[in-house]
Design an enzyme around this catalytic site. Structure first.
Site, PDB file in Angstrom:
ATOM      1  N   LYS A 116       0.826  -1.209   0.000  1.00 15.35           N
ATOM      2  CA  LYS A 116       0.000   0.000   0.000  1.00 15.35           C
ATOM      3  C   LYS A 116       0.864   1.265   0.000  1.00 15.35           C
ATOM      4  O   LYS A 116       0.520   2.246  -0.648  1.00 15.35           O
ATOM      5  CB  LYS A 116      -0.906   0.028   1.233  1.00 15.35           C
ATOM      6  CG  LYS A 116      -2.112  -0.887   1.143  1.00 15.35           C
ATOM      7  CD  LYS A 116      -3.024  -0.658   2.326  1.00 15.35           C
ATOM      8  CE  LYS A 116      -3.848  -1.874   2.687  1.00 15.35           C
ATOM      9  NZ  LYS A 116      -4.991  -2.140   1.845  1.00 15.35           N
ATOM     10  N   GLU A 200      -3.403   7.449   7.928  1.00 11.89           N
ATOM     11  CA  GLU A 200      -4.297   8.130   6.989  1.00 11.89           C
ATOM     12  C   GLU A 200      -5.335   8.934   7.728  1.00 11.89           C
ATOM     13  O   GLU A 200      -5.808   8.527   8.781  1.00 11.89           O
ATOM     14  CB  GLU A 200      -5.059   7.097   6.143  1.00 11.89           C
ATOM     15  CG  GLU A 200      -4.380   6.743   4.871  1.00 11.89           C
ATOM     16  CD  GLU A 200      -5.193   5.754   4.048  1.00 11.89           C
ATOM     17  OE1 GLU A 200      -6.401   5.594   4.268  1.00 11.89           O
ATOM     18  OE2 GLU A 200      -4.580   5.140   3.168  1.00 11.89           O
ATOM     19  N   HIS A 235     -15.528  -4.764   6.172  1.00 11.59           N
ATOM     20  CA  HIS A 235     -14.768  -4.214   5.054  1.00 11.59           C
ATOM     21  C   HIS A 235     -14.849  -5.069   3.800  1.00 11.59           C
ATOM     22  O   HIS A 235     -14.008  -4.997   2.925  1.00 11.59           O
ATOM     23  CB  HIS A 235     -13.288  -3.986   5.418  1.00 11.59           C
ATOM     24  CG  HIS A 235     -13.107  -3.032   6.550  1.00 11.59           C
ATOM     25  ND1 HIS A 235     -13.515  -1.723   6.489  1.00 11.59           N
ATOM     26  CD2 HIS A 235     -12.596  -3.200   7.786  1.00 11.59           C
ATOM     27  CE1 HIS A 235     -13.251  -1.129   7.633  1.00 11.59           C
ATOM     28  NE2 HIS A 235     -12.709  -1.998   8.446  1.00 11.59           N
ATOM     29  N   ARG A 292      -6.615  -7.370 -11.140  1.00 11.85           N
ATOM     30  CA  ARG A 292      -7.313  -8.589 -11.589  1.00 11.85           C
ATOM     31  C   ARG A 292      -8.752  -8.225 -11.913  1.00 11.85           C
ATOM     32  O   ARG A 292      -9.165  -7.087 -11.750  1.00 11.85           O
ATOM     33  CB  ARG A 292      -7.300  -9.616 -10.460  1.00 11.85           C
ATOM     34  CG  ARG A 292      -7.862  -8.988  -9.176  1.00 11.85           C
ATOM     35  CD  ARG A 292      -8.093  -9.955  -8.063  1.00 11.85           C
ATOM     36  NE  ARG A 292      -8.220  -9.280  -6.793  1.00 11.85           N
ATOM     37  CZ  ARG A 292      -9.317  -8.736  -6.313  1.00 11.85           C
ATOM     38  NH1 ARG A 292     -10.435  -8.749  -7.029  1.00 11.85           N
ATOM     39  NH2 ARG A 292      -9.344  -8.139  -5.143  1.00 11.85           N
TER      40      ARG A 292
HETATM   41  P1  ADP Z   1      -7.915  -3.813   2.848  1.00 11.88           P
HETATM   42  O1  ADP Z   1      -6.905  -3.887   1.736  1.00 11.88           O
HETATM   43  O2  ADP Z   1      -7.394  -4.352   4.154  1.00 11.88           O
HETATM   44  O3  ADP Z   1      -9.255  -4.370   2.474  1.00 11.88           O
HETATM   45  P2  ADP Z   1      -8.524  -1.034   2.180  1.00 11.88           P
HETATM   46  O4  ADP Z   1      -7.439  -0.028   2.247  1.00 11.88           O
HETATM   47  O5  ADP Z   1      -8.911  -1.538   0.831  1.00 11.88           O
HETATM   48  O6  ADP Z   1      -8.145  -2.248   3.150  1.00 11.88           O
HETATM   49  O7  ADP Z   1      -9.816  -0.468   2.905  1.00 11.88           O
HETATM   50  C1  ADP Z   1     -10.968  -1.262   3.095  1.00 11.88           C
HETATM   51  C2  ADP Z   1     -12.152  -0.412   3.528  1.00 11.88           C
HETATM   52  O8  ADP Z   1     -11.829   0.318   4.728  1.00 11.88           O
HETATM   53  C3  ADP Z   1     -12.590   0.658   2.537  1.00 11.88           C
HETATM   54  O9  ADP Z   1     -13.467   0.169   1.527  1.00 11.88           O
HETATM   55  C4  ADP Z   1     -13.269   1.656   3.453  1.00 11.88           C
HETATM   56  O10 ADP Z   1     -14.584   1.221   3.773  1.00 11.88           O
HETATM   57  C5  ADP Z   1     -12.421   1.620   4.718  1.00 11.88           C
HETATM   58  N1  ADP Z   1     -11.340   2.672   4.708  1.00 11.88           N
HETATM   59  C6  ADP Z   1     -10.089   2.525   4.243  1.00 11.88           C
HETATM   60  N2  ADP Z   1      -9.375   3.689   4.387  1.00 11.88           N
HETATM   61  C7  ADP Z   1     -10.194   4.588   4.953  1.00 11.88           C
HETATM   62  C8  ADP Z   1     -10.059   5.964   5.368  1.00 11.88           C
HETATM   63  N3  ADP Z   1      -8.920   6.637   5.219  1.00 11.88           N
HETATM   64  N4  ADP Z   1     -11.143   6.564   5.910  1.00 11.88           N
HETATM   65  C9  ADP Z   1     -12.307   5.891   6.074  1.00 11.88           C
HETATM   66  N5  ADP Z   1     -12.495   4.608   5.728  1.00 11.88           N
HETATM   67  C10 ADP Z   1     -11.468   3.942   5.166  1.00 11.88           C
END
Ligand code: ADP
Length: 670
Positions: A116, A200, A235, A292
């Protein structure tokens, strides 16, 4: 030219890829584990090859075995589907080394998006908007904390190597920072062997909006618009839709172009998805790129009329993209609902078992069901418990939503717990209809969605009573085969018997004891089934009729129609606004079980053992509670049918038990 494809996957996505390959005249090879020898994807493929034991680590994740199979069967290309090896750069590289086309992006692009923080550096350089935050190398606590203090709370700590929500912690204030960092790092180390953290800004009400991109190896790239995937549990997405409601053309174009910029920054080729958080003020921020095909790609196919798997296969063999940006258009609205074998009321606990009944809605130009299982198949502990993807389309969102509700009402599954009624409650809820989409949708609206959270609707009690009685009647008719037999009447119910009896049901977290008496023809002038039902001070007269999964009732002169489904003693009644989930409370097990068969000691449904109450080999009186089980948040007591002793218990307290499994052995005293 690709003449033969091996699909390194299983279930619905393997079937999905086979469908397009077949249409293109390409031969297909399926791979299968011990658990999947008879699976649908094996039957659909032209050839199939066994690759190992049931656990994925010993089969679907065995890169070398899959490559060997591909070489043995002279395969030209491998489609990895999603999950398993689809984002494994080493696997993509191995394909290349063995002269097999990997239907996916170049290894370097998979690697670039693997971390990431590395991905964020690349995106930052390319000018793609990022969630404000820190993704640097200095991992000292003071630097991480200062970045959080500077951007202001709440902040989200994320594992750089993360996925599946692991190593993620929300920090609401400065005082929580230290503990949250410790916990996130421990979880990240344990899950990924790497505790590098990102900090973040936490957006409080964002939507998850993602862009489908496609690039070829000749430098062309397009975006196929967006999908809104805000409805998530743990999530993970449950309902997705395209286009994203309320997104302006201007923002759509900005996001699409930012996503393409992201893809081009890593020389992307093939299908990819760039995920953004979309804030209520119209700003959007890059989250991650999935290299993908996504689970939810069918909604994009519906609104664009394109077959993304066909695009993937063509791009993988060096063709140019079939369309440029101006030739791509969106039409209508599509939803996808993921049908899972899981129990929403028990924290979405996966449910396993045999699909005794699997009757999806009829497919047509509005309804598409992507599935990898057949009636009689086992939902096992080895793989993802997704049973199918229900996808619907219509001219606009409201019409498509009506299609979704209808299709969910017509989806019948028995044998495992499913999330169908939960999905129905999401789709039928006012906030969903009104497009109030946020990633916290489920948490925010839980009082409308979960059977255990909803406020009971007393007016539905007589309808539920009629359904229980009619279904019992239907069941006993089927088992005796003689509709005129006295046994065709509901258990312990007799025609013309006017005294009241009690029917107990469990609904909305409460127990309702309904007084019910049969009304005979002379009283009603009707030949249909009629009952007088009362609960506390309310009284109703209800008549009812079941035709397959349709229930028609007449409640005090109001004729209404419902659909329903049943799994053992659990029922779902689908009304236009809501799905009502209730359980027919059976008397405690064992008490009436006069013959000492093991039958009385089987788990009533999937659940957990709460307590063992007697010591093995100790003599107990008839009626003594031997053990307590919990299922669907309800406790069930297993009692001694006679004086005797438990010779052995098969489970300990806290253990999970499948419905129907023997629980204990009991020996009756002579
Ligand atoms: P992972 O790869 O572990 O699934 P992601 O970075 O894709 O994590 O985030 C998954 C979910 O978490 C997102 O779809 C959102 O709902 C929430 N999320 C991620 N980052 C943030 C953020 N900065 N603020 C609010 N919600 C977030």
């Amino acid at each position: 030219m690709i003449k033969k494809i091996l699909i390194a996957n299983r279930g619905e996505i393997a079937c999905r890829v086979i469908k397009t390959a077949r249409r293109m005249g390409i031969a297909t090879v399926a791979v299968y584990s011990d658990a999947d020898a008879n699976a649908l994807h094996v039957h659909k493929a032209d050839e199939s090859i066994h690759i190992g034991a049931a656990p994925s680590k010993e089969s679907y994740l065995m890169a070398d075995r899959i490559i060997d199979a591909a070489k043995k069967l002279n395969v030209d290309a491998i489609h990895p589907g999603y999950g398993f090896l689809s984002e494994n750069a080493a696997f993509a590289e191995k394909c290349k080394q063995n002269d097999i086309i990997f239907i996916g992006p170049p290894t370097s692009a998979i690697e670039a998006m693997g971390s990431k923080s590395a991905a964020k550096h690349i995106m930052e350089k390319a000018g793609v908007p990022l969630v404000p935050g820190y993704h640097g190398n200095d991992q000292s606590e003071s630097v991480l904390k200062k970045s959080a203090d500077d951007m202001g709370y709440p902040v989200l700590l994320k594992a750089a190597a993360g996925g599946g929500g692991k190593g993620m912690r929300l920090v609401n204030s400065e005082s929580e920072f230290k503990d949250a960092l410790g916990a996130a790092k421990r979880e990240a180390s344990a899950s990924f062997g790497d505790d590098t953290m990102l900090v973040e800004k936490y957006l409080t009400q964002p939507r998850h909006v993602e862009i489908q991109v496609f690039c070829d190896e000749h430098g062309n790239g397009v975006y196929l618009f967006e999908r809104d995937c805000s409805v998530q549990r743990r999530h993970q997405k449950v309902i997705e839709e395209a286009p994203a409601p309320g997104l302006s053309d201007d923002i759509r174009q900005q996001m699409g172009e930012a996503a393409l910029k992201a893809a081009q920054a890593i020389n992307y080729v093939g299908a990819g998805t760039v995920e953004f958080l979309y804030d209520k003020d119209g700003s959007f921020y890059f989250m991650e790129m999935n290299t993908r095909l996504q689970v939810e790609h069918p909604v994009t196919e519906y609104i664009t009329g394109e077959d993304l798997v066909e695009w993937q296969i063509n791009v993988a063999q060096g063709h140019t993209l079939p369309k440029n940006q101006t030739e791509l258009t969106m039409h209508g609205h599509a939803f996808e609902a993921r049908i899972y074998a899981e129990d929403p009321d028990n924290d979405f606990l996966p449910s396993t078992g045999r699909l005794k009944l699997l009757q999806p809605p009829q497919e047509d130009k509005h309804v598409r069901v992507d599935t990898g299982v057949l009636e009689g198949d086992e939902v096992s502990v080895y793989y993802d418990p997704m049973i199918a993807k229900l996808v619907v389309w219509d001219e606009d969102r409201d019409k498509a939503l009506q299609r979704l509700l209808k299709a969910l009402r017509e989806y019948y599954i028995d044998g495992v717990a499913t999330n169908i009624e939960f999905l129905y409650n999401v789709a039928a809820s006012q906030p969903f209809r009104k497009q109030e989409l946020v990633t916290t949708f489920i948490e925010k609206n839980k009082h409308l969605l979960f059977a255990k959270e909803v406020a009971p609707d007393i007016e539905k009690l007589p309808v539920m009573a009629a359904l229980m009685l009619l279904s019992e009647q239907q069941r006993s008719r089927k088992s005796t085969g003689d509709p005129t037999s006295p046994w065709s009447l509901p258990t312990s119910w007799r025609a013309n018997e006017l005294h009241e009896q009690t029917l107990t049901l469990h609904y909305a977290g409460k127990e309702f004891a309904l007084k019910v008496s049969v009304l005979n023809d002379r009283q009603t002038g009707l030949t249909t089934n009629a009952w007088k039902v009362s609960y506390e001070t309310s009284r109703w007269v209800v008549t009812g009729e079941l035709v397959e999964h349709g229930l028609t009732v007449n409640l005090d002169g109001h004729r209404q129609r419902f659909t329903w489904s049943q799994q053992d003693n659990q029922f779902v009644l689908f009304a236009a606004d809501e799905a009502y989930h209730f359980t027919h409370q059976l008397p405690d097990l064992g008490v009436e079980d006069d013959n000492n068969s093991a039958q009385g000691f089987n788990a009533p449904m999937n659940g957990t053992v709460v307590e063992l109450l007697v010591t093995p080999n100790e003599t107990v009186e008839k009626g003594t509670t031997l053990m307590v089980m919990e299922a669907m948040k309800m406790e069930h007591s297993i009692k001694a049918p006679a004086t005797g002793k438990v010779t052995s218990f098969f489970y300990r307290a806290g253990e999970l038990v499948d419905g129907g499994a023997p629980l204990l052995e009991f020996e009756e005293d002579e």
